[in-house]
Design a protein around this motif. Structure first.
Motif, PDB file in Angstrom:
ATOM      1  N   LEU A 170      42.966 -83.029 -31.631  1.00  0.00           N
ATOM      2  CA  LEU A 170      43.423 -84.195 -30.893  1.00  0.00           C
ATOM      3  C   LEU A 170      42.356 -84.543 -29.862  1.00  0.00           C
ATOM      4  N   ASP A 171      42.478 -85.697 -29.223  1.00  0.00           N
ATOM      5  CA  ASP A 171      41.401 -86.134 -28.338  1.00  0.00           C
ATOM      6  C   ASP A 171      41.511 -85.602 -26.917  1.00  0.00           C
ATOM      7  N   ASP A 172      42.436 -84.679 -26.663  1.00  0.00           N
ATOM      8  CA  ASP A 172      42.599 -84.136 -25.315  1.00  0.00           C
ATOM      9  C   ASP A 172      42.348 -82.631 -25.242  1.00  0.00           C
ATOM     10  N   GLY A 173      41.647 -82.088 -26.249  1.00  0.00           N
ATOM     11  CA  GLY A 173      41.344 -80.666 -26.267  1.00  0.00           C
ATOM     12  C   GLY A 173      42.374 -79.828 -26.997  1.00  0.00           C
ATOM     13  N   ARG A 174      43.493 -80.426 -27.377  1.00  0.00           N
ATOM     14  CA  ARG A 174      44.499 -79.709 -28.147  1.00  0.00           C
ATOM     15  C   ARG A 174      44.218 -79.845 -29.649  1.00  0.00           C
ATOM     16  N   TRP A 175      44.956 -79.064 -30.428  1.00  0.00           N
ATOM     17  CA  TRP A 175      44.804 -79.089 -31.887  1.00  0.00           C
ATOM     18  C   TRP A 175      46.171 -79.266 -32.522  1.00  0.00           C
ATOM     19  N   ALA A 176      46.225 -80.036 -33.588  1.00  0.00           N
ATOM     20  CA  ALA A 176      47.464 -80.256 -34.324  1.00  0.00           C
ATOM     21  C   ALA A 176      47.350 -79.669 -35.722  1.00  0.00           C
ATOM     22  N   PHE A 177      48.465 -79.277 -36.266  1.00  0.00           N
ATOM     23  CA  PHE A 177      48.485 -78.745 -37.631  1.00  0.00           C
ATOM     24  C   PHE A 177      49.833 -79.065 -38.255  1.00  0.00           C
ATOM     25  N   PHE A 178      49.861 -79.043 -39.583  1.00  0.00           N
ATOM     26  CA  PHE A 178      51.145 -79.190 -40.267  1.00  0.00           C
ATOM     27  C   PHE A 178      51.073 -78.528 -41.633  1.00  0.00           C
ATOM     28  N   ILE A 179      52.245 -78.247 -42.163  1.00  0.00           N
ATOM     29  CA  ILE A 179      52.385 -77.706 -43.513  1.00  0.00           C
ATOM     30  C   ILE A 179      53.699 -78.238 -44.055  1.00  0.00           C
ATOM     31  N   ARG A 183      50.450 -86.620 -45.870  1.00  0.00           N
ATOM     32  CA  ARG A 183      49.370 -86.032 -45.070  1.00  0.00           C
ATOM     33  C   ARG A 183      48.661 -87.093 -44.240  1.00  0.00           C
ATOM     34  N   TYR A 184      48.402 -88.238 -44.858  1.00  0.00           N
ATOM     35  CA  TYR A 184      47.712 -89.318 -44.165  1.00  0.00           C
ATOM     36  C   TYR A 184      48.568 -89.858 -43.012  1.00  0.00           C
ATOM     37  N   THR A 185      49.883 -90.007 -43.248  1.00  0.00           N
ATOM     38  CA  THR A 185      50.775 -90.538 -42.222  1.00  0.00           C
ATOM     39  C   THR A 185      50.872 -89.594 -41.032  1.00  0.00           C
ATOM     40  N   LEU A 186      50.982 -88.288 -41.280  1.00  0.00           N
ATOM     41  CA  LEU A 186      51.091 -87.342 -40.173  1.00  0.00           C
ATOM     42  C   LEU A 186      49.818 -87.345 -39.324  1.00  0.00           C
ATOM     43  N   ARG A 187      48.667 -87.460 -39.969  1.00  0.00           N
ATOM     44  CA  ARG A 187      47.416 -87.540 -39.189  1.00  0.00           C
ATOM     45  C   ARG A 187      47.382 -88.804 -38.341  1.00  0.00           C
ATOM     46  N   ALA A 188      47.770 -89.933 -38.948  1.00  0.00           N
ATOM     47  CA  ALA A 188      47.758 -91.192 -38.215  1.00  0.00           C
ATOM     48  C   ALA A 188      48.780 -91.170 -37.082  1.00  0.00           C
ATOM     49  N   ALA A 189      49.953 -90.586 -37.316  1.00  0.00           N
ATOM     50  CA  ALA A 189      50.994 -90.530 -36.290  1.00  0.00           C
ATOM     51  C   ALA A 189      50.529 -89.729 -35.084  1.00  0.00           C
ATOM     52  N   ALA A 190      49.738 -88.688 -35.319  1.00  0.00           N
ATOM     53  CA  ALA A 190      49.283 -87.845 -34.212  1.00  0.00           C
ATOM     54  C   ALA A 190      48.341 -88.595 -33.274  1.00  0.00           C
ATOM     55  N   ILE A 191      47.661 -89.627 -33.773  1.00  0.00           N
ATOM     56  CA  ILE A 191      46.800 -90.428 -32.905  1.00  0.00           C
ATOM     57  C   ILE A 191      47.649 -91.222 -31.918  1.00  0.00           C
ATOM     58  N   TYR A 192      48.760 -91.763 -32.413  1.00  0.00           N
ATOM     59  CA  TYR A 192      49.607 -92.589 -31.549  1.00  0.00           C
ATOM     60  C   TYR A 192      50.469 -91.737 -30.625  1.00  0.00           C
ATOM     61  N   PRO A 237      51.202 -87.451 -30.362  1.00  0.00           N
ATOM     62  CA  PRO A 237      51.102 -86.120 -30.962  1.00  0.00           C
ATOM     63  C   PRO A 237      52.333 -85.242 -30.754  1.00  0.00           C
ATOM     64  N   ASP A 238      53.395 -85.752 -30.131  1.00  0.00           N
ATOM     65  CA  ASP A 238      54.612 -84.955 -29.993  1.00  0.00           C
ATOM     66  C   ASP A 238      55.111 -84.574 -31.390  1.00  0.00           C
ATOM     67  N   PRO A 239      55.349 -83.290 -31.660  1.00  0.00           N
ATOM     68  CA  PRO A 239      55.705 -82.868 -33.022  1.00  0.00           C
ATOM     69  C   PRO A 239      56.944 -83.551 -33.586  1.00  0.00           C
ATOM     70  N   CYS A 240      58.008 -83.688 -32.785  1.00  0.00           N
ATOM     71  CA  CYS A 240      59.214 -84.359 -33.289  1.00  0.00           C
ATOM     72  C   CYS A 240      58.929 -85.836 -33.572  1.00  0.00           C
ATOM     73  N   LEU A 274      56.584 -78.586 -41.235  1.00  0.00           N
ATOM     74  CA  LEU A 274      56.427 -78.092 -39.873  1.00  0.00           C
ATOM     75  C   LEU A 274      55.225 -78.811 -39.277  1.00  0.00           C
ATOM     76  N   PHE A 275      55.367 -79.287 -38.046  1.00  0.00           N
ATOM     77  CA  PHE A 275      54.257 -79.940 -37.345  1.00  0.00           C
ATOM     78  C   PHE A 275      54.121 -79.268 -35.991  1.00  0.00           C
ATOM     79  N   GLY A 276      52.908 -78.808 -35.668  1.00  0.00           N
ATOM     80  CA  GLY A 276      52.705 -78.080 -34.418  1.00  0.00           C
ATOM     81  C   GLY A 276      51.500 -78.567 -33.646  1.00  0.00           C
ATOM     82  N   VAL A 277      51.517 -78.275 -32.351  1.00  0.00           N
ATOM     83  CA  VAL A 277      50.396 -78.591 -31.460  1.00  0.00           C
ATOM     84  C   VAL A 277      50.027 -77.334 -30.690  1.00  0.00           C
TER      85      VAL A 277
END
Length: 435
Positions: free
Chosen positions: A228-237, A255-264, A266-269, A294-297
């Protein structure tokens, strides 16, 4: 149409147009992926209109639009899209009616009466600018630096999607030319749906694996890890319903949607809720599609640990292997299937991964495998195996699960994706004797 003024510029434009042809995106039917990027761009700017455009030799073709109903292409008049591709950074027209670059553009002089325009170039790895992600408004305005940075991120996502599509097209064409059998084609296509390699995360070890139950059928399990752009990292499975081409298309979309959603956001829920909305919009009526995920930060801390926020939607729990050799299930029980229910609930949990600890995420093909005596492995069986093996690094964790899968053999009847993260133990300071 822009006319180059030198032979060098002609060569540059010819190379750019060759890149446009290479990606085979002009005139393709809409599939929703670029539409979501346009919608996100409009939302980030709080603007009524946005687009994903590709600049051809004499026209600007819209691969996606938001709020520009009925407009599929425009002429290559200078001032807006055609001028934006000449710049390697965001291009902004705060007020088109006072800007000599854009004053005579048909969309400014006529309908819809554009006043504000901002664009970020869609740039290939070799520096060719194919087009732009654009934001449009009928009132003058000035964007913030954060908005322009987000627009650049969205343009990069469009390029990632184009690369993915090109890779798939080349793979399928090459396999067809060689008349490869179904097994090789499925294996190659499966690789295009997963990240080719996980990024290096400072202070963290990461490893992933994909085990196919059928060599000639594409599965729907997926995973990813990205900054992510604030020093954090996101992942999902996760795991989509079905097999074959339909599952592959759904996997790519998810996969593409989850990546795009994290830009707007990044809250997992929020990321899972965004995916739920996209799946319902894309698959309507009598043919719904759903998945679990599962989506995590991960947020690194100065002491070497990572704060972990994890949200689940109908997915098996992640397992945390603690420094004291216990195995803890990070429960997101109550999280519901994504894309199926009218108002699904997603459940969040938090924890901390400290030095010497690891995290395992997996799809249900692992715990639904059966032993030779017919008993299902289940979460309890997996936990017992990890408690005995006591792996502490991500690589050792996956090796331990690989050994388990080999032992189960034909009892593994579904694909299994694995994602492991571990925090290396901190080295003890040297004692007086070792100095």
């Amino acid at each position: 149409m822009l006319t180059p003024s030198s032979g060098e510029e002609v060569s540059g434009e010819e190379a750019r147009l060759a890149a446009v042809r290479r990606y085979q995106v002009l005139g393709t039917a809409p599939d929703g992926a670029f539409d979501r990027i346009a919608a996100l761009a409009a939302r980030v700017f709080d603007a009524p209109m946005a687009s994903v455009s590709v600049v051809d030799a004499d026209r600007v073709w819209f691969a996606a639009t938001h709020g520009l109903d009925g407009i599929t292409q425009i002429g290559r008049d200078p001032g807006l899209c055609a001028s934006a591709i000449l710049h390697g950074e965001p291009y902004v027209v705060p007020d088109a009616r006072t800007d000599p670059r854009a004053l005579s553009h048909p969309l400014v002089r006529g309908e819809p009466g554009i006043r504000f325009y901002a664009a970020a170039p869609i740039t290939t790895r070799d520096g060719q600018r194919l087009g732009t992600v654009d934001v449009w408004d009928t009132r003058p305005r000035r964007p913030s630096d954060d908005q322009l940075a987000a627009l650049q991120d969205l343009a990069a996502l469009v390029m990632d999607e184009m690369e993915l599509r090109l890779s798939a097209l080349r793979t399928v064409a090459a396999e067809r030319d060689r008349r490869a059998d179904a097994e090789r084609l499925a294996r190659t296509l499966q690789r295009t749906l997963l990240p080719p390699a996980l990024p290096a995360v400072p202070g963290l070890q990461a490893a992933a694996a994909y085990h196919t139950a059928s060599a000639d059928e594409v599965g729907g399990d997926f995973y990813d890890l990205f900054p992510l752009d604030d020093g954090r990292w996101a992942f999902f499975i996760g795991d989509v319903c079905g097999k074959g081409a339909d599952a592959a298309a759904l996997t790519s979309l998810t996969r593409y949607t989850l990546r795009a959603a994290a830009i707007y956001d990044p809250d997992p829920c929020a990321a899972l809720a965004n995916l739920d909305t996209v799946l319902k919009g894309e698959y309507q009526g009598d043919d719904p599609r759903h998945c679990t995920a599962l989506f995590g930060v991960l947020d690194p801390a100065p002491d070497g640990s990572f704060a972990l926020t994890l949200a689940g939607g109908g997915h098996p729990p992640a397992l945390a292997l603690r420094a004291d050799a216990t195995v803890e299930a990070l429960s997101t029980a109550g999280g519901q299937l994504i894309g199926l229910l009218p108002r699904p609930r997603f459940v969040r949990t938090t924890t901390r991964l400290r030095p010497g600890e690891a995290l395992l995420m997996y799809t249900d093909g692992l715990i639904e495998a059966h032993a030779p005596d017919g008993t299902m492995l289940g979460q309890d069986g997996l936990t017992a195996h990890l408690s005995r093996a006591r792996p502490r690094s991500a690589d050792h964790l996956l090796s331990s699960v690989d050994e388990l899968l080999r032992r189960l053999g034909p009892g593994v009847t579904d694909d299994t994706a694995l994602l492991a993260l571990s925090v290396p133990p901190r080295l003890a300071p040297p004692t007086q004797e070792t100095r």
